[in-house]
Design a protein around this motif. Sequence first.
Motif, short mmCIF file in Angstrom:
data_model
loop_
_atom_site.label_atom_id
_atom_site.label_comp_id
_atom_site.label_asym_id
_atom_site.label_seq_id
_atom_site.Cartn_x
_atom_site.Cartn_y
_atom_site.Cartn_z
N GLY A 28 74.19 1.93 65.12
CA GLY A 28 74.32 3.78 65.07
C GLY A 28 75.46 3.82 65.52
O GLY A 28 76.49 4.81 65.30
N ASP A 29 75.81 3.12 67.23
CA ASP A 29 76.34 3.71 68.23
C ASP A 29 78.06 3.61 67.46
O ASP A 29 78.62 3.99 67.91
N PHE A 30 77.79 2.70 66.94
CA PHE A 30 79.63 1.98 66.62
C PHE A 30 79.93 3.38 65.55
O PHE A 30 80.95 3.86 65.97
N LEU A 31 78.86 3.41 64.85
CA LEU A 31 79.21 4.57 63.33
C LEU A 31 79.47 5.73 63.84
O LEU A 31 80.18 6.57 62.85
N ALA A 32 78.57 6.12 64.89
CA ALA A 32 78.46 7.56 64.89
C ALA A 32 80.02 7.63 66.17
O ALA A 32 80.81 8.45 66.04
N ALA A 33 80.46 6.81 66.58
CA ALA A 33 81.80 6.84 67.60
C ALA A 33 82.76 6.47 66.49
O ALA A 33 83.90 7.36 67.03
N SER A 34 82.48 5.95 65.29
CA SER A 34 83.73 6.33 64.72
C SER A 34 83.98 7.45 63.53
O SER A 34 85.12 7.62 63.57
N ASN A 35 82.73 8.54 63.90
CA ASN A 35 82.93 9.65 63.02
C ASN A 35 83.73 9.73 61.56
O ASN A 35 84.19 10.40 61.61
N ASP A 36 82.92 9.05 60.93
CA ASP A 36 83.55 8.61 59.81
C ASP A 36 82.30 8.81 58.34
O ASP A 36 81.94 7.66 58.67
N PRO A 37 82.50 9.58 58.31
CA PRO A 37 80.57 9.89 56.68
C PRO A 37 80.90 8.72 55.60
O PRO A 37 80.30 8.40 55.16
N MET A 38 82.15 8.65 55.62
CA MET A 38 82.92 7.39 54.58
C MET A 38 82.52 6.03 55.23
O MET A 38 82.98 4.90 54.51
N CYS A 39 82.63 5.92 56.23
CA CYS A 39 82.67 4.25 57.01
C CYS A 39 81.65 3.26 56.30
O CYS A 39 82.58 2.13 55.82
N VAL A 40 80.50 3.93 56.36
CA VAL A 40 79.28 2.92 55.14
C VAL A 40 80.40 2.06 54.24
O VAL A 40 80.03 1.32 53.27
N GLU A 41 80.94 3.28 53.60
CA GLU A 41 81.16 3.23 51.68
C GLU A 41 82.41 2.15 52.25
O GLU A 41 82.58 1.34 50.80
N LYS A 42 83.34 2.56 52.96
CA LYS A 42 84.59 1.50 52.56
C LYS A 42 83.75 0.01 53.78
O LYS A 42 84.36 -0.52 53.01
N ILE A 43 82.83 -0.13 54.43
CA ILE A 43 83.11 -2.03 54.93
C ILE A 43 82.11 -2.13 53.91
O ILE A 43 82.70 -3.13 52.91
N MET A 44 81.26 -0.90 52.91
CA MET A 44 80.68 -2.07 51.95
C MET A 44 82.58 -2.62 50.47
O MET A 44 82.23 -3.83 50.54
N ASN A 45 83.56 -1.88 51.01
CA ASN A 45 84.30 -1.88 50.04
C ASN A 45 85.20 -3.36 50.55
O ASN A 45 85.92 -4.19 49.71
N ASP A 46 85.03 -3.08 51.42
CA ASP A 46 85.94 -4.15 52.18
C ASP A 46 85.26 -5.21 52.33
O ASP A 46 85.86 -6.38 52.07
N LEU A 47 84.19 -5.67 52.27
CA LEU A 47 83.78 -6.93 52.32
C LEU A 47 83.03 -7.15 50.94
O LEU A 47 83.53 -8.54 51.86
N ASP A 48 82.87 -6.38 50.35
CA ASP A 48 82.54 -6.86 48.62
C ASP A 48 83.94 -7.80 48.15
O ASP A 48 84.42 -7.31 47.80
N GLU A 49 84.12 -9.21 48.35
CA GLU A 49 85.12 -9.49 47.70
C GLU A 49 84.83 -10.03 46.71
O GLU A 49 86.01 -10.41 45.93
N ASN A 50 83.68 -11.11 46.20
CA ASN A 50 83.99 -10.57 44.62
C ASN A 50 83.43 -9.99 43.99
O ASN A 50 83.18 -10.10 43.06
N HIS A 51 83.36 -8.31 44.52
CA HIS A 51 83.04 -7.42 43.50
C HIS A 51 81.63 -7.33 42.56
O HIS A 51 81.61 -7.31 41.98
N ASP A 52 80.83 -8.18 43.86
CA ASP A 52 79.36 -7.64 42.65
C ASP A 52 78.19 -6.66 43.23
O ASP A 52 77.78 -6.86 42.99
N GLY A 53 78.46 -5.92 43.65
CA GLY A 53 78.03 -4.84 44.40
C GLY A 53 77.43 -5.04 45.05
O GLY A 53 76.66 -4.45 46.13
N GLU A 54 77.28 -6.73 46.07
CA GLU A 54 76.55 -6.80 46.72
C GLU A 54 77.28 -7.76 47.98
O GLU A 54 78.57 -8.24 48.10
N VAL A 55 76.25 -7.82 49.15
CA VAL A 55 77.55 -8.65 50.35
C VAL A 55 75.91 -9.64 50.63
O VAL A 55 75.02 -9.56 51.40
N ASP A 56 76.89 -10.91 50.38
CA ASP A 56 76.04 -11.72 50.96
C ASP A 56 76.68 -12.50 52.41
O ASP A 56 77.37 -10.97 53.06
N PHE A 57 75.89 -12.94 52.90
CA PHE A 57 75.43 -14.09 54.11
C PHE A 57 77.50 -14.01 54.43
O PHE A 57 77.82 -13.74 55.84
#
Length: 88
Positions: A35-64
Amino acid sequence: MESLIRVFHTYSCKEGDMYKLSNAELKSLLQEQLGDFLAASNDPMCVEKIMNDLDENHDGEVDFKEFVLLVATLTVACNDFFEGYSQN
Ligand SMILES: [Ca+2]
Ligand SMILES: [Ca+2]
């Protein structure tokens, strides 16, 4: 490493595939653990961006494997936070 797995699994088993984070699961993980990190980033789209960046195989979920990449990225970006976190 073990605590990472524990954190991942706490959230990944909430709905759907037990070994993958859905968008909602990822969001609550990030908000509750980073939470502190997200608050510091000051970007409401942060989670979506992280999700898109993370989902390497584009199955809509993040595996380990994808989650570990997030942690590596954030650790570089926010080393102090993770050092503090691992001591708790
Ligand atoms: Ca899940
Ligand atoms: Ca994925």
